[in-house]
Design an enzyme around this catalytic site. Structure first.
Site, PDB file in Angstrom:
ATOM      1  N   SER A 127      -2.282   6.880  -5.322  1.00  0.00           N
ATOM      2  CA  SER A 127      -3.051   6.325  -4.022  1.00  0.00           C
ATOM      3  C   SER A 127      -3.968   7.432  -3.476  1.00  0.00           C
ATOM      4  O   SER A 127      -3.521   8.562  -3.613  1.00  0.00           O
ATOM      5  CB  SER A 127      -2.004   6.082  -2.909  1.00  0.00           C
ATOM      6  OG  SER A 127      -2.617   5.567  -1.853  1.00  0.00           O
ATOM      7  N   LYS A 181       4.418   1.970  -4.294  1.00  0.00           N
ATOM      8  CA  LYS A 181       3.240   1.768  -4.278  1.00  0.00           C
ATOM      9  C   LYS A 181       2.466   0.663  -3.568  1.00  0.00           C
ATOM     10  O   LYS A 181       1.648   0.459  -2.790  1.00  0.00           O
ATOM     11  CB  LYS A 181       2.441   1.961  -5.488  1.00  0.00           C
ATOM     12  CG  LYS A 181       0.895   1.918  -5.698  1.00  0.00           C
ATOM     13  CD  LYS A 181       0.178   2.937  -4.549  1.00  0.00           C
ATOM     14  CE  LYS A 181      -1.163   2.878  -4.975  1.00  0.00           C
ATOM     15  NZ  LYS A 181      -2.073   1.975  -5.103  1.00  0.00           N
ATOM     16  N   HIS A 184       3.287   0.529   0.059  1.00  0.00           N
ATOM     17  CA  HIS A 184       2.304   1.448   0.641  1.00  0.00           C
ATOM     18  C   HIS A 184       0.997   0.776   0.945  1.00  0.00           C
ATOM     19  O   HIS A 184       0.398   0.591   2.015  1.00  0.00           O
ATOM     20  CB  HIS A 184       2.066   2.401  -0.395  1.00  0.00           C
ATOM     21  CG  HIS A 184       0.612   3.292  -0.054  1.00  0.00           C
ATOM     22  ND1 HIS A 184      -0.550   2.789  -0.458  1.00  0.00           N
ATOM     23  CD2 HIS A 184       0.382   4.548   0.544  1.00  0.00           C
ATOM     24  CE1 HIS A 184      -1.611   3.570  -0.159  1.00  0.00           C
ATOM     25  NE2 HIS A 184      -1.011   4.723   0.652  1.00  0.00           N
ATOM     26  N   ASN A 185       0.578  -0.119  -0.133  1.00  0.00           N
ATOM     27  CA  ASN A 185      -0.523  -0.833  -0.092  1.00  0.00           C
ATOM     28  C   ASN A 185      -0.385  -1.985   0.997  1.00  0.00           C
ATOM     29  O   ASN A 185      -1.608  -2.305   1.563  1.00  0.00           O
ATOM     30  CB  ASN A 185      -1.110  -1.659  -1.521  1.00  0.00           C
ATOM     31  CG  ASN A 185      -1.866  -0.627  -2.312  1.00  0.00           C
ATOM     32  OD1 ASN A 185      -1.583   0.667  -2.021  1.00  0.00           O
ATOM     33  ND2 ASN A 185      -2.227  -0.876  -3.275  1.00  0.00           N
ATOM     34  N   GLU A 188      -1.119  -0.291   4.155  1.00  0.00           N
ATOM     35  CA  GLU A 188      -2.273  -0.236   4.243  1.00  0.00           C
ATOM     36  C   GLU A 188      -3.121  -1.384   4.798  1.00  0.00           C
ATOM     37  O   GLU A 188      -3.895  -1.443   5.759  1.00  0.00           O
ATOM     38  CB  GLU A 188      -2.884   0.200   3.009  1.00  0.00           C
ATOM     39  CG  GLU A 188      -4.578   0.441   2.744  1.00  0.00           C
ATOM     40  CD  GLU A 188      -4.682   0.597   1.304  1.00  0.00           C
ATOM     41  OE1 GLU A 188      -5.571   0.119   0.871  1.00  0.00           O
ATOM     42  OE2 GLU A 188      -4.056   1.377   0.837  1.00  0.00           O
TER      43      GLU A 188
END
Length: 466
Positions: A127, A181, A184-185, A188
């Site tokens: 990232s 990940k 995380h996105n 986001e």
């Protein structure tokens, strides 16, 4: 002939940046791209780093250019392209040669690839966008720990650093890194959506110009909301369009793109039975944003509220507090999802280390993450919302979040991520909710049974069962 320490396939935006990062950190790297012209162009443009880069024109040449046991990073589009590349590459490799998928893969694909692998395999989440890939991303590793340890010196060297600590951590087996990940996105998506909603309130509800909004974001970036996303929001809001002289935001079409990782997060949350309403609302908002013709038809049919708020209904400090509360709630939902996946998949995901690896390099890096890491170290099983330091912040800010949602609704301004976070918070702080009605309904039409509050007896039915 000089041998590279690592190889890389795929010289698109992210692959090229990562290759330069590896070379810049003192490692010789062999590269290959399916179009030879791109490989030559990349090497020619590498400047002082060119001597550390070995351009190759076939997979065989790539493999032969790397020191054994080899490690090769794949930076190709997620999906079939990864499987096709592995199928073409693996026959050329030795039994100890390592393939590393560093793209935006769905973690279930990574699980499958790990189980099918004819040799060592890692799936790592990277990232930070192009800038992160070039100068230091956050790296989330998945696969066998011994395989991770083989390449950790290179990954640690190229990663972002937080006070000297590499933002590169092994998360667990198989698809663990790509799962982290994805979450995380998802966070986001929600963080960006909340910022966009606050921007809309300032623009439409309070009549502020883009440059004035940019100054507010700049100010907030010096306080509790300090983060990469607030920083770039200030820069975007303060930028003028070179062609028209207007604020750049005023000429950007309001239809948000997406690559699917946020959607994957929402889908997996449903499979895990873990609510992530802020992320869900953010994905839905992006989907709705793309329906511009339908929204225009809706405005023509129903009219649109002006969006203007009564003078003094909200102020900048209240909006800041609303965003602080929403951000904490969003992260709490994300970490709860990670904890649920850890148990479900048997990964033992290290929640405090995940917070630490996100402190630099990645898109959601923020000042809060260091405090989150500390809270998760104190008690990784506790919902982040209930950690004393964050509970106090939410207590201080939640009324301003409530007021922001109320005034947005009154003005006809959609604030789905903020609204859903408030609803989640209100649900989380009420010991007795309303699902007893749902259980009664289910029993009435399907005799599904219910548990009694007074005795604890389960499998109970109403008189309609007689």
């Amino acid at each position: 002939m000089k041998e590279a320490e690592i190889g890389l396939i795929g010289l698109g935006t992210m692959g090229a940046a990562l290759a330069l990062n590896i070379a810049d950190n003192g490692f010789d790297i062999a590269v290959w791209n399916r179009t030879t012209a791109r490989t030559r162009e990349f090497h020619a443009g590498a400047g002082d780093l060119a001597p550390r880069i070995i351009p190759t024109e076939s997979l065989k040449e790539l493999v032969e250019s790397i020191r054994q046991p080899r490690a090769i990073i794949l930076m190709v589009p997620a999906g079939d392209a990864v499987d096709e590349q592995i199928a073409a590459l693996r026959p050329l490799l030795g039994p100890q040669d390592l393939i590393i998928d560093a793209g935006n893969a769905n973690f279930r694909d990574t699980n499958r690839r790990a189980s099918e692998a004819a040799g060592p395999f890692l799936g790592i989440g990277v990232s930070g966008g192009e800038t992160g890939a070039r100068y230091g991303p956050s790296i989330m590793g998945g696969g066998e720990k011994e395989h991770w340890d083989r390449v950790y010196p290179i990954l640690a060297a190229i990663s972002a650093k937080y006070e000297g600590t590499p933002c590169a951590t092994w998360m667990g087996e198989a698809g663990a890194g790509h799962f982290v990940k994805a979450v995380h996105n998802g966070i986001e998506y929600a963080d960006m959506q909340m910022i966009a909603e606050i921007y809309g309130i300032m623009r439409d509800g309070m009549g502020m110009t883009a440059s004035a909004i940019g100054e507010i974001f700049d100010r907030w970036n010096e306080g509790a909301l300090q983060s990469y996303l607030i920083e770039i929001s200030g820069k975007v809001a303060g930028t003028e369009d070179a062609a028209t002289g207007k604020p750049l935001l005023d000429v950007i079409v309001d239809a948000a793109g997406q690559k699917g990782t946020g959607r994957w997060t929402v889908i997996e949350a449903q499979h895990l039975g873990t609510p992530v309403p802020a992320i869900d609302a953010a994905v839905t908002a992006r989907n709705l944003s793309s329906r511009r013709d339908e929204r225009a038809a809706g405005q023509a049919l129903f009219g649109a509220e002006s969006g203007a708020m009564a003078l003094g209904a909200l102020d900048i400090d209240k909006l800041e507090n609303a965003l602080i509360a929403g951000k904490i709630m969003c992260y709490a939902q994300g970490f709860s999802m990670i904890a649920a996946a850890s148990e479900h998949f048997g990964w033992a995901l290290p929640l405090p280390e995940i917070a630490k690896v996100w402190r630099e390099g990645c898109i959601i890096r923020s000042a809060m993450l260091n405090d989150m890491a500390s809270a998760l170290e104190d008690d990784p099983t506790r919902n982040l919302l209930f950690a004393p330091s964050f509970a106090e912040r939410v207590k201080a800010a939640q009324e301003d979040l409530r007021l922001t949602v109320i005034e947005s609704a009154r003005a006809g301004l959609a604030a789905p991520a903020l609204s859903s976070s408030l609803a989640w918070f209100d649900t989380m702080r009420r010991a007795r909710g309303t699902a007893n009605m749902i259980q009664g309904q289910r029993d009435f039409f399907g005799l599904h049974g219910f548990a009694r509050l007074d005795t604890g007896a389960t499998g109970q039915h109403g008189p309609w069962a007689e």
